[in-house]
Design an enzyme around this catalytic site. Structure first.
Site, PDB file in Angstrom:
ATOM      1  N   GLU A   1      16.786 -16.004 -47.362  1.00  0.00           N
ATOM      2  CA  GLU A   1      16.286 -16.905 -48.401  1.00  0.00           C
ATOM      3  C   GLU A   1      17.318 -17.976 -48.751  1.00  0.00           C
ATOM      4  O   GLU A   1      16.960 -19.132 -48.988  1.00  0.00           O
ATOM      5  CB  GLU A   1      15.891 -16.112 -49.652  1.00  0.00           C
ATOM      6  CG  GLU A   1      14.602 -15.318 -49.504  1.00  0.00           C
ATOM      7  CD  GLU A   1      13.400 -16.191 -49.208  1.00  0.00           C
ATOM      8  OE1 GLU A   1      13.383 -17.357 -49.644  1.00  0.00           O
ATOM      9  OE2 GLU A   1      12.476 -15.715 -48.522  1.00  0.00           O
TER      10      GLU A   1
ATOM     11  N   TYR B   1      13.258 -18.853 -58.047  1.00  0.00           N
ATOM     12  CA  TYR B   1      12.500 -18.721 -56.804  1.00  0.00           C
ATOM     13  C   TYR B   1      13.083 -17.622 -55.916  1.00  0.00           C
ATOM     14  O   TYR B   1      12.361 -16.747 -55.438  1.00  0.00           O
ATOM     15  CB  TYR B   1      12.458 -20.032 -56.005  1.00  0.00           C
ATOM     16  CG  TYR B   1      12.091 -19.736 -54.568  1.00  0.00           C
ATOM     17  CD1 TYR B   1      10.781 -19.423 -54.238  1.00  0.00           C
ATOM     18  CD2 TYR B   1      13.072 -19.634 -53.574  1.00  0.00           C
ATOM     19  CE1 TYR B   1      10.442 -19.053 -52.949  1.00  0.00           C
ATOM     20  CE2 TYR B   1      12.734 -19.262 -52.292  1.00  0.00           C
ATOM     21  CZ  TYR B   1      11.427 -18.971 -51.979  1.00  0.00           C
ATOM     22  OH  TYR B   1      11.099 -18.573 -50.711  1.00  0.00           O
TER      23      TYR B   1
ATOM     24  N   ASP C   1       7.610 -21.604 -53.662  1.00  0.00           N
ATOM     25  CA  ASP C   1       8.433 -22.562 -52.924  1.00  0.00           C
ATOM     26  C   ASP C   1       7.589 -23.824 -52.704  1.00  0.00           C
ATOM     27  O   ASP C   1       6.431 -23.908 -53.136  1.00  0.00           O
ATOM     28  CB  ASP C   1       8.937 -21.975 -51.603  1.00  0.00           C
ATOM     29  CG  ASP C   1       7.888 -22.001 -50.502  1.00  0.00           C
ATOM     30  OD1 ASP C   1       6.674 -21.907 -50.828  1.00  0.00           O
ATOM     31  OD2 ASP C   1       8.249 -22.111 -49.327  1.00  0.00           O
TER      32      ASP C   1
ATOM     33  N   CYS D   1      -0.918 -26.218 -43.611  1.00  0.00           N
ATOM     34  CA  CYS D   1      -1.088 -27.132 -44.749  1.00  0.00           C
ATOM     35  C   CYS D   1       0.226 -27.883 -44.995  1.00  0.00           C
ATOM     36  O   CYS D   1       0.810 -27.829 -46.073  1.00  0.00           O
ATOM     37  CB  CYS D   1      -1.513 -26.341 -45.981  1.00  0.00           C
ATOM     38  SG  CYS D   1      -2.097 -27.352 -47.354  1.00  0.00           S
TER      39      CYS D   1
ATOM     40  N   CYS E   1      -6.178 -29.365 -41.147  1.00  0.00           N
ATOM     41  CA  CYS E   1      -7.290 -28.794 -41.910  1.00  0.00           C
ATOM     42  C   CYS E   1      -8.292 -28.022 -41.051  1.00  0.00           C
ATOM     43  O   CYS E   1      -8.791 -26.971 -41.484  1.00  0.00           O
ATOM     44  CB  CYS E   1      -7.980 -29.884 -42.723  1.00  0.00           C
ATOM     45  SG  CYS E   1      -6.906 -30.638 -43.985  1.00  0.00           S
TER      46      CYS E   1
ATOM     47  N   CYS F   1      -7.320 -24.432 -40.813  1.00  0.00           N
ATOM     48  CA  CYS F   1      -7.076 -23.693 -42.053  1.00  0.00           C
ATOM     49  C   CYS F   1      -8.135 -22.618 -42.250  1.00  0.00           C
ATOM     50  O   CYS F   1      -9.338 -22.901 -42.189  1.00  0.00           O
ATOM     51  CB  CYS F   1      -7.079 -24.654 -43.240  1.00  0.00           C
ATOM     52  SG  CYS F   1      -6.833 -23.820 -44.825  1.00  0.00           S
TER      53      CYS F   1
ATOM     54  N   CYS G   1     -11.218 -25.490 -50.071  1.00  0.00           N
ATOM     55  CA  CYS G   1     -10.153 -26.409 -50.467  1.00  0.00           C
ATOM     56  C   CYS G   1     -10.722 -27.578 -51.264  1.00  0.00           C
ATOM     57  O   CYS G   1     -11.525 -28.371 -50.752  1.00  0.00           O
ATOM     58  CB  CYS G   1      -9.418 -26.937 -49.231  1.00  0.00           C
ATOM     59  SG  CYS G   1      -8.086 -28.094 -49.633  1.00  0.00           S
TER      60      CYS G   1
END
Length: 297
Positions: free
Chosen positions: A44, A127, A145, A200, A207, A210, A216
């Protein structure tokens, strides 16, 4: 921002994205079931402002060399900065070592699973604490994030990009998307992040690929262009960041003191200013004839 919670079947969407993640996610080493909480924490920190593709090899080398917080806590700072190599933002390496020492001193060498305890570690913000709780311990948390924020901005809010800074309202809305159970919540966080990173995306969203395109809001509205503050890419050439990076590369490449004049840079004043800032940040230390990495004497 339209309120679509009455229209969007949140449970169906989170389940669909999680199922997509199970069959489509990238094979990243820190996602292995054998990865320790320390390995997740290291990943991370490395992934902050750095693409996953650039992190895989350094992460593997780092974990082979310092597989526990105690190992990193005992390392020389110069070795830590050399191992960080070209990941950028080398203060992250210093904070990671400071966090390792705090884990050894205050948590018996084990990464804590409590978000308050995680946030108390050097260099760990809200985060990262939430991400470690989710991805290392499989616990419910709010992981936000840039990728997850973008997914929710489009899916839920109908806008191309999230605001530059998180707001309390955004966090409240995002919590509504987190499933109640620990396992499902942790999976949703990983899945939404993967969706934002690979489908995305900020510039060229795919798209048609997705799994939840039919839900969406942004797509249903015709993918309206961003009408908020202009999003300008940060420059690189000639900046202090580039100059600092040039100096750090020279220091990492040498076990001896490096004369500032030997570092190629057109602007002498900028080179001196950046060298001084590296000293102030604890990333370099002055020597009689130039600079060296901390602890390399």
């Amino acid at each position: 921002m339209p309120d679509v919670h009455d229209e969007t079947p949140i449970a169906e969407v989170t389940s669909t994205v999680s199922a997509w993640f199970a069959r489509s996610s990238r094979d990243l080493p820190w996602r292995s079931p054998q990865t320790t909480a320390w390995g997740v924490l290291v990943s991370e920190i490395m992934l902050q402002q750095t693409p996953a593709s650039r992190v895989v090899t350094p992460w593997q080398a780092w974990m082979a060399r310092w597989p526990s917080p105690a190992d990193l806590a005992a390392a020389g700072t110069d070795d830590v900065l050399r191992a960080w190599d070209r990941l950028g933002y080398p203060r992250r390496a210093l904070r990671l070592q400071q966090a390792a020492r705090a884990i050894v001193d205050h948590h018996g060498g084990d990464v804590p699973d409590n978000e308050d305890a995680l946030r108390a570690l050097p260099g760990i913000g809200s985060y990262t604490a939430a991400a470690v709780r989710a991805f290392a311990f499989g616990r419910r948390s709010l992981v936000l994030d840039v990728n997850i924020r973008r997914v929710l901005a489009r899916l839920d809010g109908g806008v191309e990009h999230p605001a530059r800074s998180e707001t309390a309202q955004e966090r409240r809305r995002a919590w509504q998307w987190v499933p109640d159970g620990d396992r499902d919540a942790a999976t949703w966080s990983a899945a939404a992040m993967e969706l934002g990173a690979t489908v995305c995306t900020a510039r060229s969203p795919r798209c048609p690929a997705c799994p939840v395109a039919t839900h969406c809001t942004w797509l249903a509205l015709g993918r309206p262009a961003w009408d908020g503050p202009e999003r300008v890419a940060q420059p690189w050439d000639g900046t202090d960041r580039q100059c600092r990076g040039r100096i750090m590369a020279a220091l990492r490449a040498s076990t001896a003191t490096v004369a500032l004049a030997d570092i190629v840079w057109a602007d002498d004043d900028q080179r001196r200013r950046c060298a001084a800032s590296l000293v102030d940040d604890g990333l370099a230390e002055p020597a009689a004839t130039g600079l060296r990495l901390p602890g390399s004497a």
